[in-house]
Each structure stands twice: as structure tokens, then as C-alpha cells.
Enzyme design. Structure first.
Site, PDB file in Angstrom:
ATOM      1  N   ARG A   1       0.827  -1.208   0.000  1.00 33.90           N
ATOM      2  CA  ARG A   1       0.000   0.000   0.000  1.00 33.90           C
ATOM      3  C   ARG A   1       0.863   1.261   0.000  1.00 33.90           C
ATOM      4  O   ARG A   1       0.354   2.347  -0.223  1.00 33.90           O
ATOM      5  CB  ARG A   1      -0.909   0.026   1.229  1.00 33.90           C
ATOM      6  CG  ARG A   1      -1.945  -1.052   1.263  1.00 33.90           C
ATOM      7  CD  ARG A   1      -3.274  -0.472   1.730  1.00 33.90           C
ATOM      8  NE  ARG A   1      -4.235  -1.529   2.013  1.00 33.90           N
ATOM      9  CZ  ARG A   1      -5.094  -1.990   1.113  1.00 33.90           C
ATOM     10  NH1 ARG A   1      -5.105  -1.500  -0.116  1.00 33.90           N
ATOM     11  NH2 ARG A   1      -5.943  -2.933   1.437  1.00 33.90           N
TER      12      ARG A   1
ATOM     13  N   ARG B   1     -25.364  -2.936  -5.103  1.00 32.11           N
ATOM     14  CA  ARG B   1     -24.962  -4.035  -4.229  1.00 32.11           C
ATOM     15  C   ARG B   1     -25.536  -3.806  -2.831  1.00 32.11           C
ATOM     16  O   ARG B   1     -25.991  -4.736  -2.171  1.00 32.11           O
ATOM     17  CB  ARG B   1     -23.431  -4.101  -4.178  1.00 32.11           C
ATOM     18  CG  ARG B   1     -22.900  -5.309  -3.451  1.00 32.11           C
ATOM     19  CD  ARG B   1     -21.414  -5.486  -3.688  1.00 32.11           C
ATOM     20  NE  ARG B   1     -20.615  -4.749  -2.713  1.00 32.11           N
ATOM     21  CZ  ARG B   1     -19.270  -4.706  -2.727  1.00 32.11           C
ATOM     22  NH1 ARG B   1     -18.599  -5.316  -3.688  1.00 32.11           N
ATOM     23  NH2 ARG B   1     -18.615  -4.036  -1.806  1.00 32.11           N
TER      24      ARG B   1
END
Ligand code: IMP
Ligand code: MG
Length: 369
Positions: free
Chosen positions: A268, A307
Site C-alpha cells: 500500500r 450491491r
């Protein structure tokens, strides 16, 4: 890197280093032999290159000849040594120096001693460029050793793998992992990363390493690293990169024969990307690509809202939370995109379309690696 037949080799000893080693061996032998004119005997085939360089560097007069023995099949030494060309001159009373490219088990050397048993030479000295102490199982003294090496197969500078590699001017070592395809997979929330990871795993026979799963596994099973990670989490601190890397290392080692890995959720940061590169380097491997699914923000928002209607996930129901998550994603991955793009390893893949369409695009990018 060098590929010979089916195997990959990495640089091990450079031309310059070989030059220095051979020079030192020649000087050492010359210093010990004084004014005596030695007969150098190379053991063919492997020794032709070291013998040629050695005698050029030998500072005094000498004679050179060869005998030809053969013992190797593929990358494994065999017990059975064949005498293909024997001695062709009388060596009575002479100082003989055997010049070997490499001494491995010592079987060839044993045969050399057998050959010289009844030759009545003044002395028989053994000089070898490379020596594998872990493989050697004889008692014969080695008078000159250029370089001790680990018990790993090498090629180049006279040494071959099934006929290939003798011509290489430097020496290469068999890679501990063969060719792997290692991907760092990225995608904003809602891009379908999970679905595509499952597909890539199947198609390319890769192992999917999701950092989140690895953490949960280690903590749940109370591994040493899991407990260590938990101690930071419990204090509300970030888990140090090294702990995460150590966990990933364990996963990679568990799957040493894998054709490659998909890293998901890591790295990251720049520092983590570097640490991952270093980890892969210790495995004689590398990250080949950062593959990122690219989906327009508005499409993502619509997908996630949809969703949210069925999943019941609170973070999928609120448009501003969704937009914030997407923004966060881009903020974090921008650095990594640059990191991998600099090495020509960034592959953005259009993530809008049917699952099949996207998998075709991903495959096209990976097949080019
Ligand atoms: P030995 O096991 O000491 O009899 O070694 C026999 C021969 O095997 C050497 O003379 C080389 O020709 C070959 N050999 C041993 N190790 C290697 C290697 O790492 N690469 C290529 N050839 C090797
Ligand atoms: Mg040899």
C-alpha cells in the site's frame, strides 16, 4: 538471467571476478613450484576455458595437455565415470597439476587418482576453480581451490547444462525458484477484484495471497507472527511492515513450487512495495506487474449502491461514504501506480464490461509478461 533448455539461471560470478580468481591460482601454483616445469592436465570437457585462461596467466614455462572424462547427466553427478581420452605421454618424474573446472562429489577426482596410480609422477597436485564442499565425499587433498561454492548447480565458463552454457564468459547459478508470474492486483471498491482474482488463480495456476486473509489466519491460529501483529493492533498501532512481510514470506514459502502469486491488499506504500521487491529477490524472483482494474467513478457508485440494496452492507448504502472510499483508493494507489509505472510494470485494465470481457483483457496483459 539466462535460460538453458527448460531452466533459468541467475548471474553468479562475473568475468572480472573469474579473471582475478584464475590469476591468483596461477600465481599461487607458480610460487610453490619454483623453477620446475609442470605439466598442467585439464579434465575435458568442462575445464577447457579455465585451462586456457590459467596457462595464459601462468608466469613461467609449462606444458599443457588434456584427458577426457565424463560423469554428468543433466544436473546430477553419476557414480559411473567414463574414460574417453586417456593419458598420451610418459609423465615419469614430472610434477603434474590437474586443472579442474569444478569438484562436486569427487567421483571424477577419484578416477583421476586411479589413472595416476601407476604413472610414477614426482607429485600430483589438484587445482580446481570451483569446489562444492557440501557435495564432496572423498578424502583426496585439494591443493588449490579458486572458490568454494554452495551445493547448487552452475553453468558458464566451460560448465554446461546438457550441452548448453559452456560458451558463457561468466558463471550463472540455477535459480531456486524457476519462472514465476507475480502480480500485484488492484482495483477500487466495486471493481470486481475478487471475481477476477479467482479467475486469474485458475487460469495461470497462481496462489492468491490476500493480506487480510493472511492476517486473520495468523491471528486466529495464534501463530507467533499473528500474536505479534495482534499486540500492535490491540494498542491501536499499525502493524510494522516487517511483520506483514514475514507473514507473506511464510505464505510464499508454503507454496514454493507455485507458478506465481497474486498479491492482494499489499503493498500500500512505497516502502512496502520496496520490501516486497526485496522479499521476491530473496526467492530469486520478482514482481512482474501491477494489474489495476480501472472503472469510472460513476459506474462504481452505481454498482455499489445496487450491491447495497441486496447486501445490506452499511458502507454500500451511503453514496457519500462510497465516494469517499473511492477517493481514498485513488489517493493510496497513485503512489504505487507511479512506483510500478517507472519500471514499466503498471498495467491498467478497463474494468467496465461483462466478467468475461474483463478476464479477456486481463489475460491479454498477463500473457505479454
Ligand atoms: P564430480 O561429482 O566431482 O565427479 O564432478 C563431476 C563433473 O560434474 C565435473 O567435472 C563437472 O563436469 C560436472 N559438474 C559438477 N557440478 C556441476 C555444476 O554445478 N555445473 C555443471 N557441471 C557440474
Ligand atoms: Mg569436469
Amino acid at each position: 538471467m539466462v535460460k538453458l533448455h527448460d531452466l533459468y539461471f541467475k548471474p553468479f560470478v562475473s568475468e572480472q571476478k573469474l579473471d582475478a580468481i584464475v590469476q591468483k591460482m596461477a600465481n599461487d601454483v607458480a610460487a610453490d613450484l619454483g623453477d620446475e616445469v609442470p605439466v598442467f592436465i585439464g579434465i575435458l570437457n568442462g575445464s577447457f576455458m579455465v585451462v586456457s585462461d590459467f596457462v595464459k596467466k601462468y608466469p613461467k614455462p609449462c606444458e599443457v595437455t588434456f584427458i577426457k572424462l565424463a560423469s554428468y547427466e543433466g544436473v546430477k553427478s553419476t557414480e559411473d565415470i567414463q574414460r574417453l581420452i586417456g593419458l598420451t605421454q610418459d609423465l615419469t618424474g614430472r610434477t603434474v597439476v590437474i586443472l579442474e573446472d569444478i569438484i562436486d562429489t569427487g567421483n571424477t577426482l577419484e578416477e583421476v587418482h586411479r589413472i595416476f596410480k601407476n604413472e610414477n609422477v614426482k607429485q600430483l597436485l589438484i587445482a580446481t576453480l570451483f569446489y562444492k564442499p557440501e557435495a564432496y565425499n572423498k578424502d583426496f587433498k585439494l591443493h588449490y581451490v579458486g572458490m568454494e561454492i554452495p551445493n547448487k548447480f552452475i553453468v558458464g565458463y566451460g560448465l554446461d547444462y546438457d550441452g548448453l552454457g559452456r560458451d558463457l564468459p561468466a558463471v550463472y547459478q540455477l535459480k531456486t525458484t524457476q519462472h514465476m508470474t507475480n502480480l500485484v492486483l488492484f482495483g477500487p471498491p466495486g471493481a470486481g477484484k475478487g471475481t477476477q482474482a479467482d479467475f486469474l488463480k485458475e487460469k495461470y495456476d497462481l496462489v492468491h495471497i490476500s493480506t487480510g486473509d493472511v492476517f486473520r489466519f495468523n491471528i486466529k491460529n495464534k501463530t507467533a507472527l499473528g500474536m505479534l501483529a495482534k499486540s500492535f493492533i490491540d494498542k491501536g498501532e499499525l502493524v510494522p511492515d516487517q511483520v506483514t512481510i514475514d507473514m507473506l514470506n511464510k505464505e510464499v514459502e508454503k507454496n514454493a513450487d507455485a507458478k506465481g502469486f497474486i498479491f492482494d491488499g499489499f503493498p500500500r506504500t512505497n516502502a512496502q512495495a520496496k520490501a516486497l521487491d526485496q522479499l521476491m529477490e530473496t526467492k530469486d524472483s520478482q514482481i512482474n506487474a501491477m494489474v489495476a482494474l480501472e472503472v469510472d467513478d460513476e459506474v462504481l457508485v452505481q454498482r455499489l449502491l445496487k450491491r447495497g440494496e441486496t447486501s445490506g452492507r452499511a458502507d454500500d448504502a451511503d453514496e457519500s461514504i462510497i465516494r469517499n472510499r473511492i477517493k481514498e483508493y485513488y489517493k493510496k494507489t497513485a503512489i504505487l501506480k507511479d512506483y510500478y509505472a517507472e519500471q514499466n510494470k503498471y498495467f491498467g485494465v478497463d474494468g467496465v464490461g461483462s466478467i468475461e470481457e474483463i478476464t479477456v483483457r486481463l489475460s491479454a496483459a498477463i500473457d505479454k509478461l
